[in-house]
Scaffold this motif. Structure first.
Motif, short mmCIF file in Angstrom:
data_model
loop_
_atom_site.label_atom_id
_atom_site.label_comp_id
_atom_site.label_asym_id
_atom_site.label_seq_id
_atom_site.Cartn_x
_atom_site.Cartn_y
_atom_site.Cartn_z
N THR A 1 55.77 24.62 -21.81
CA THR A 1 55.14 24.10 -20.95
C THR A 1 53.86 24.41 -19.47
O THR A 1 52.98 24.06 -19.21
N ALA A 2 53.37 25.92 -19.95
CA ALA A 2 52.35 26.90 -19.19
C ALA A 2 50.97 25.96 -19.38
O ALA A 2 49.71 26.55 -19.33
N LEU A 3 51.20 26.80 -21.11
CA LEU A 3 49.78 26.82 -21.64
C LEU A 3 49.91 24.79 -21.83
O LEU A 3 47.88 25.05 -21.23
N LEU A 4 50.98 23.85 -21.72
CA LEU A 4 49.91 22.98 -21.43
C LEU A 4 49.40 22.43 -19.92
O LEU A 4 48.70 21.18 -20.11
N ALA A 5 50.27 23.01 -19.36
CA ALA A 5 49.15 22.09 -18.14
C ALA A 5 48.26 23.15 -17.62
O ALA A 5 47.21 22.67 -16.41
N THR A 6 47.48 23.85 -18.25
CA THR A 6 46.22 24.70 -18.83
C THR A 6 45.44 23.64 -19.69
O THR A 6 44.00 23.93 -19.29
N THR A 7 45.59 22.85 -19.79
CA THR A 7 44.96 22.24 -20.98
C THR A 7 44.12 20.70 -19.62
O THR A 7 44.35 21.00 -18.99
N ASP A 8 43.00 20.36 -21.37
CA ASP A 8 42.04 19.84 -20.36
C ASP A 8 42.46 18.39 -20.22
O ASP A 8 43.65 17.89 -21.09
N HIS A 9 42.53 17.77 -18.96
CA HIS A 9 42.82 16.58 -18.85
C HIS A 9 41.61 15.91 -19.23
O HIS A 9 40.80 15.74 -18.55
N PHE A 10 42.10 13.48 -19.24
CA PHE A 10 41.45 12.56 -19.51
C PHE A 10 41.60 11.66 -18.94
O PHE A 10 43.26 10.80 -18.75
N LEU A 11 40.93 10.65 -18.11
CA LEU A 11 41.04 9.44 -18.25
C LEU A 11 40.57 8.31 -19.61
O LEU A 11 39.19 8.83 -19.57
N VAL A 12 41.38 7.71 -19.91
CA VAL A 12 40.91 6.34 -21.69
C VAL A 12 40.66 5.08 -20.17
O VAL A 12 41.31 5.03 -19.53
N ILE A 13 39.40 4.26 -20.41
CA ILE A 13 39.39 3.75 -19.70
C ILE A 13 39.37 2.31 -20.37
O ILE A 13 38.30 2.35 -21.21
N THR A 14 39.74 1.07 -20.45
CA THR A 14 38.68 -0.02 -20.92
C THR A 14 38.37 -0.81 -20.01
O THR A 14 38.72 -1.11 -19.07
N THR A 15 37.08 -0.96 -20.34
CA THR A 15 36.40 -2.50 -20.06
C THR A 15 35.88 -3.40 -20.95
O THR A 15 35.90 -3.44 -21.58
N ASP A 16 34.70 -3.87 -19.83
CA ASP A 16 34.65 -5.60 -20.32
C ASP A 16 33.08 -5.39 -21.15
O ASP A 16 33.04 -5.72 -21.92
N HIS A 17 32.51 -3.72 -20.83
CA HIS A 17 31.51 -3.66 -21.64
C HIS A 17 31.54 -1.51 -21.99
O HIS A 17 31.15 -1.20 -20.95
N ASP A 18 32.31 -1.78 -22.39
CA ASP A 18 32.17 -0.17 -22.80
C ASP A 18 30.93 1.02 -23.25
O ASP A 18 30.75 1.42 -22.05
N GLY A 19 29.91 -0.24 -24.12
CA GLY A 19 29.16 0.46 -24.08
C GLY A 19 28.71 0.76 -23.27
O GLY A 19 27.31 2.23 -22.29
N GLN A 20 28.10 0.13 -22.61
CA GLN A 20 27.29 -0.03 -20.96
C GLN A 20 28.07 1.21 -19.97
O GLN A 20 27.47 2.25 -18.96
N ALA A 21 29.48 1.46 -19.64
CA ALA A 21 30.17 1.88 -18.99
C ALA A 21 29.74 3.32 -19.27
O ALA A 21 30.48 4.38 -18.64
N LYS A 22 29.85 4.23 -20.95
CA LYS A 22 29.55 5.37 -21.22
C LYS A 22 28.06 6.47 -20.56
O LYS A 22 28.05 7.09 -20.37
N THR A 23 27.63 4.79 -21.08
CA THR A 23 25.89 5.11 -19.84
C THR A 23 26.19 5.49 -18.20
O THR A 23 25.51 6.80 -17.71
N ILE A 24 26.54 4.45 -17.91
CA ILE A 24 26.47 4.72 -16.60
C ILE A 24 27.61 6.23 -15.96
O ILE A 24 27.16 6.33 -15.42
N LEU A 25 28.31 6.43 -16.29
CA LEU A 25 29.57 7.57 -15.98
C LEU A 25 28.53 9.14 -16.86
O LEU A 25 28.59 9.48 -15.88
N THR A 26 28.07 8.82 -17.89
CA THR A 26 27.65 9.94 -18.14
C THR A 26 26.28 10.10 -17.34
O THR A 26 25.60 11.38 -16.64
N THR A 27 25.75 9.50 -16.91
CA THR A 27 23.99 9.49 -15.54
C THR A 27 24.41 9.49 -14.50
O THR A 27 24.18 10.34 -13.85
N ALA A 28 25.79 9.40 -14.02
CA ALA A 28 26.37 9.96 -12.98
C ALA A 28 27.29 11.46 -12.68
O ALA A 28 27.97 11.91 -11.81
N GLY A 29 27.02 12.25 -14.43
CA GLY A 29 27.27 13.08 -14.50
C GLY A 29 28.83 13.37 -15.42
O GLY A 29 29.13 14.27 -14.76
N TYR A 30 29.09 12.82 -15.40
CA TYR A 30 30.91 12.99 -16.24
C TYR A 30 30.95 12.93 -17.04
O TYR A 30 30.01 12.72 -18.66
#
Length: 299
Positions: free
Chosen positions: A215-244
């Protein structure tokens, strides 16, 4: 740890003056499943062999408070084990192999119980030499559980098992844990170990680099957000540009730093005209977490 079934203190082992174990110390609490994790050659099997008195090693090993000695270990009557490859008498049936090692008046009943639990009934009366790798593995596991052990030591118990056999073994281990049996398990199949282990001992080049709970080890793991959009390619570019930090791949998967807010991530997309149709949270699994830990310690 007052209720420790197994205590290992300052265990050291060398082969031809080459250190294999370096000051290894850990405990296994009663009714806990302890996962022993590390790369091939890290020393996991050597630890297990030392605990069982199969090899000489410097240090103090105690099982239910009794000190283990290389040439005298009656306490092993309360220990079951499967180390490396399961062995059996090939010209005897699986049932006769089990009967050979079963103690007590209720031996037949215990054999029947473990055979049923591991779904071995269809072949248990066949000669062991005809068994597949998975069948031999199950027979080895059955032998480990045969005499109602308090401590079970399993080295790569899932080897050779198909998905159904893996699930049957997992369910059986968890049932025995509920009955108070303690486990020390080494497995390279970390996805399975994640479903079993309460505690983890991570070893690298013969040294313990981490002792923690699952439990303690997994609590320190990385967390992710998986997002479905109408334009995934554009979404990736926008988020990367925003610093994510966007994970490479076909889906929009964003690494969520502790300071990041989900609403802010989604706002970046909607402000650029991207429609978000679904959002899911995801965590890194045990495998990626252990690999990251090993990479840090070896850097």
């Amino acid at each position: 740890m007052a209720d420790a079934i197994l205590t290992v203190n300052h265990l050291n082992k060398s082969y031809r003056h080459q250190p294999v174990l370096r000051d290894v110390s850990f405990e296994c609490a009663q009714g806990h499943i302890v996962g022993l994790v590390g790369a091939n050659g890290a020393g996991k099997t050597t630890i297990m062999k030392a605990v069982l008195g199969l090899i000489k090693a410097d240090g103090d090993i105690r099982i239910t408070g009794t000190t283990m000695q290389f040439d005298h270990h009656p306490i092993l009557t309360v220990v079951g084990a499967l180390i490396e490859y399961p062995s059996s008498y090939p010209y005897m049936s699986g049932w006769d192999n089990l009967r050979l090692f079963a103690d007590g008046l209720d031996a037949q009943a215990r054999i029947s119980t473990v055979v049923s639990a591991l779904n071995m009934s269809s072949y248990i009366h066949q000669k062991a030499r005809h068994y597949s790798l998975g069948m031999k593995q199950k027979l080895g596991v059955a032998l480990a559980f045969l005499n109602k052990p308090q401590l079970v030591i399993l080295d790569e118990p899932m080897n050779g098992l198909d998905p159904q056999g893996t699930k049957e073994l997992r369910d059986f281990i968890l049932k025995e844990k509920q009955a108070g049996v303690t486990f020390l398990i080494s497995s390279h199949i970390l996805s399975e170990l994640q479903k079993l282990a309460d505690d983890l001992v991570v070893i690298d080049h013969g040294r313990i680099i981490k002792k923690t709970t699952m439990t303690a080890l997994l609590a320190t793991t990385d967390h992710f957000l998986v997002i479905t959009t109408d334009h995934d390619g554009q979404a990736k570019t926008i988020l990367t540009t925003a610093g994510y930090q966007v994970v490479a791949g076909p889906i929009v998967k964003v690494h969520l730093a502790p300071a990041d807010q989900v609403a802010d991530v989604l706002s970046v997309l909607t402000s650029h005209g991207i429609a978000v149709t679904d959002v899911q949270h995801a965590d890194a699994d045990l495998e990626s977490t252990i690999l990251k830990l090993l990479a840090v310690t070896s850097a």
